[in-house]
Scaffold this active site. Structure first.
Site, PDB file in Angstrom:
ATOM      1  N   LYS A   1       0.819  -1.184   0.000  1.00 58.93           N
ATOM      2  CA  LYS A   1       0.000   0.000   0.000  1.00 58.93           C
ATOM      3  C   LYS A   1       0.869   1.257   0.000  1.00 58.93           C
ATOM      4  CE  LYS A   1      -3.089  -2.339   3.237  1.00 58.93           C
ATOM      5  NZ  LYS A   1      -3.410  -2.435   4.672  1.00 58.93           N
ATOM      6  N   GLY A   2       2.119   1.087   0.385  1.00 61.66           N
ATOM      7  CA  GLY A   2       2.998   2.230   0.669  1.00 61.66           C
ATOM      8  C   GLY A   2       3.179   3.216  -0.472  1.00 61.66           C
TER       9      GLY A   2
ATOM     10  N   GLU B   1       7.831   2.314  -6.221  1.00 59.43           N
ATOM     11  CA  GLU B   1       8.004   1.826  -4.844  1.00 59.43           C
ATOM     12  C   GLU B   1       8.055   2.976  -3.847  1.00 59.43           C
ATOM     13  OE1 GLU B   1       7.909  -0.384  -2.777  1.00 59.43           O
ATOM     14  OE2 GLU B   1       8.558  -2.335  -3.503  1.00 59.43           O
ATOM     15  N   ASP B   2       7.689   2.687  -2.614  1.00 61.31           N
ATOM     16  CA  ASP B   2       7.813   3.689  -1.553  1.00 61.31           C
ATOM     17  C   ASP B   2       9.251   3.779  -1.052  1.00 61.31           C
ATOM     18  OD1 ASP B   2       7.710   1.117  -0.474  1.00 61.31           O
ATOM     19  OD2 ASP B   2       6.261   1.607   1.092  1.00 61.31           O
TER      20      ASP B   2
ATOM     21  N   ASP C   1      14.901  -0.980   0.822  1.00 66.68           N
ATOM     22  CA  ASP C   1      15.649  -1.213   2.056  1.00 66.68           C
ATOM     23  C   ASP C   1      16.727  -2.257   1.741  1.00 66.68           C
ATOM     24  OD1 ASP C   1      16.025  -0.979   4.873  1.00 66.68           O
ATOM     25  OD2 ASP C   1      14.714  -2.665   5.254  1.00 66.68           O
TER      26      ASP C   1
ATOM     27  N   LYS D   1      17.341   3.527   1.071  1.00 66.65           N
ATOM     28  CA  LYS D   1      18.310   3.451   2.168  1.00 66.65           C
ATOM     29  C   LYS D   1      19.488   2.616   1.671  1.00 66.65           C
ATOM     30  CE  LYS D   1      14.933   2.965   5.942  1.00 66.65           C
ATOM     31  NZ  LYS D   1      14.482   1.975   6.944  1.00 66.65           N
TER      32      LYS D   1
ATOM     33  N   PHE E   1      14.125   4.426  10.621  1.00 70.04           N
ATOM     34  CA  PHE E   1      12.772   3.980  10.281  1.00 70.04           C
ATOM     35  C   PHE E   1      11.885   5.191  10.035  1.00 70.04           C
ATOM     36  CE2 PHE E   1       8.608   2.165  10.532  1.00 70.04           C
ATOM     37  CZ  PHE E   1       8.787   0.984   9.833  1.00 70.04           C
TER      38      PHE E   1
ATOM     39  N   ASP F   1       4.238   3.333   6.605  1.00 65.78           N
ATOM     40  CA  ASP F   1       3.566   3.131   7.886  1.00 65.78           C
ATOM     41  C   ASP F   1       4.467   2.592   8.975  1.00 65.78           C
ATOM     42  OD1 ASP F   1       3.703   0.455   6.589  1.00 65.78           O
ATOM     43  OD2 ASP F   1       2.606  -0.151   8.385  1.00 65.78           O
TER      44      ASP F   1
ATOM     45  N   ARG G   1       0.472   6.713   7.543  1.00 66.47           N
ATOM     46  CA  ARG G   1       0.606   6.751   6.077  1.00 66.47           C
ATOM     47  C   ARG G   1       0.205   8.110   5.511  1.00 66.47           C
ATOM     48  NH1 ARG G   1       1.599   1.550   4.069  1.00 66.47           N
ATOM     49  NH2 ARG G   1       0.630  -0.160   5.185  1.00 66.47           N
TER      50      ARG G   1
HETATM   51  P1  IMP Z   1      13.180  -4.813   1.399  1.00 62.42           P
HETATM   52  O1  IMP Z   1      12.824  -6.122   0.759  1.00 62.42           O
HETATM   53  O2  IMP Z   1      14.041  -5.037   2.634  1.00 62.42           O
HETATM   54  O3  IMP Z   1      13.829  -3.825   0.452  1.00 62.42           O
HETATM   55  O4  IMP Z   1      11.827  -4.246   1.982  1.00 62.42           O
HETATM   56  C1  IMP Z   1      11.267  -3.058   1.586  1.00 62.42           C
HETATM   57  C2  IMP Z   1       9.938  -2.896   2.297  1.00 62.42           C
HETATM   58  O5  IMP Z   1      10.134  -2.813   3.719  1.00 62.42           O
HETATM   59  C3  IMP Z   1       9.280  -1.593   1.910  1.00 62.42           C
HETATM   60  O6  IMP Z   1       8.442  -1.732   0.774  1.00 62.42           O
HETATM   61  C4  IMP Z   1       8.512  -1.219   3.157  1.00 62.42           C
HETATM   62  O7  IMP Z   1       7.241  -1.825   3.154  1.00 62.42           O
HETATM   63  C5  IMP Z   1       9.335  -1.785   4.287  1.00 62.42           C
HETATM   64  N1  IMP Z   1      10.211  -0.768   4.905  1.00 62.42           N
HETATM   65  C6  IMP Z   1      11.560  -0.714   4.851  1.00 62.42           C
HETATM   66  N2  IMP Z   1      12.054   0.335   5.526  1.00 62.42           N
HETATM   67  C7  IMP Z   1      10.977   1.013   6.010  1.00 62.42           C
HETATM   68  C8  IMP Z   1      10.824   2.224   6.792  1.00 62.42           C
HETATM   69  O8  IMP Z   1      11.792   2.926   7.188  1.00 62.42           O
HETATM   70  N3  IMP Z   1       9.534   2.584   7.076  1.00 62.42           N
HETATM   71  C9  IMP Z   1       8.455   1.878   6.685  1.00 62.42           C
HETATM   72  N4  IMP Z   1       8.546   0.747   5.952  1.00 62.42           N
HETATM   73  C10 IMP Z   1       9.793   0.307   5.613  1.00 62.42           C
HETATM   74 MG    MG Z   2       6.532  -1.527  -0.046  1.00 61.25          MG
END
Ligand code: IMP
Ligand code: MG
Length: 173
Positions: free
Chosen positions: A41-42, A97-98, A101, A129, A150, A157, A163
Site C-alpha cells: 500500500k505504501g 516503490e515507496d 531497504d 536506504k 525507520f 507506515d 501513512r
Molecule cells: P526490502 O525487501 O528489505 O527492500 O523491503 C522493503 C519494504 O520494507 C518496503 O516496501 C517497506 O514496506 C518496508 N520498509 C523498509 N524500511 C521502512 C521504513 O523505514 N519505514 C516503513 N517501511 C519500511
Molecule cells: Mg513496499
C-alpha cells in the site's frame, strides 16, 4: 500509545522533488506510454502525485505482495496477494516503490515481472536506504537517499499508522 515523529523531509521538498522526477520520466518516455505499477500500500500516495505530473500517457495498475517468513527482515521470497489486472507483455513498465531497504522484495519482484516479457522494466522509488542494501539493485529514479532510520509518512507506515502524513518523518522510539 503514540510515537513522536520528527520531520526528515518536509512537504514542499517532497513535492518539488516528485515534480522534478516526473519531468525526467516524461522526457525519458517521450512518444511512448508508460504503465505505472504501484506496489500497495505504501506507494499509493507517491504514485498519485507522480502520475499527475507526468505528461506522457500513462496507465495505472496495482500489485500487492508480502514476503514469506517471520521477523522484521524481509526474505525476498515474494507472495502475490493481489496481482495486476492487465498483462504487461510488450509494455513499458515503471515499478513505483515507496522505499528500497534490503532490496530483497524488489529484486524478487523484478525477476517475476521480467518473466512476463514487458518491453522495458524500470524502477522508481520515493526513498532509498543504500546503507541497508543486501541485494544489489539498479534503481532508475530515486527521489531521496536517506540514512538508515525507520521512516513514516507519504504512504509509509509504522504498524499501519502515519501513512497519511504529508511529509517523511522519523519515528522516535
Ligand atoms: P526490502 O525487501 O528489505 O527492500 O523491503 C522493503 C519494504 O520494507 C518496503 O516496501 C517497506 O514496506 C518496508 N520498509 C523498509 N524500511 C521502512 C521504513 O523505514 N519505514 C516503513 N517501511 C519500511
Ligand atoms: Mg513496499
Amino acid at each position: 500509545m503514540s510515537e513522536k515523529i520528527s520531520v526528515l523531509i518536509d512537504e514542499v521538498t517532497v513535492d518539488n522533488k516528485i515534480k522534478e522526477i516526473a519531468d525526467q520520466i516524461s522526457k525519458d518516455y517521450e512518444g511512448k506510454s508508460v504503465t505505472l505499477l504501484c506496489i500497495l500500500k505504501g506507494s499509493v500516495f507517491f504514485v498519485c502525485e507522480l502520475a499527475k505530473r507526468i505528461t506522457v500517457p500513462i496507465t495505472l495498475d496495482f500489485m500487492s505482495v508480502s514476503s514469506y517468513g517471520s521477523g522484521t527482515e524481509s526474505t525476498g521470497r515474494v507472495k502475490i496477494v493481489k496481482d495486476l489486472d492487465e498483462s504487461i507483455e510488450g509494455k513499458d513498465v515503471l515499478v513505483v516503490e515507496d522505499i528500497i531497504d534490503s532490496g530483497r522484495t524488489l529484486s524478487h519482484l523484478v525477476t517475476l515481472l521480467s518473466a512476463r516479457k514487458p518491453n522495458s522494466l524500470k524502477i522508481c522509488t520515493l526513498l532509498d536506504k543504500p546503507d541497508r542494501r543486501v541485494v544489489p539493485m539498479d534503481v532508475d529514479y530515486t527521489c531521496f537517499e536517506i540514512p538508515d532510520k525507520f521512516v513514516v509518512g507519504y504512504g509509509l507506515d509504522y504498524d499501519q499508522k502515519y501513512r497519511n502524513l504529508p511529509y517523511v518523518g522519523v519515528v522516535e522510539l
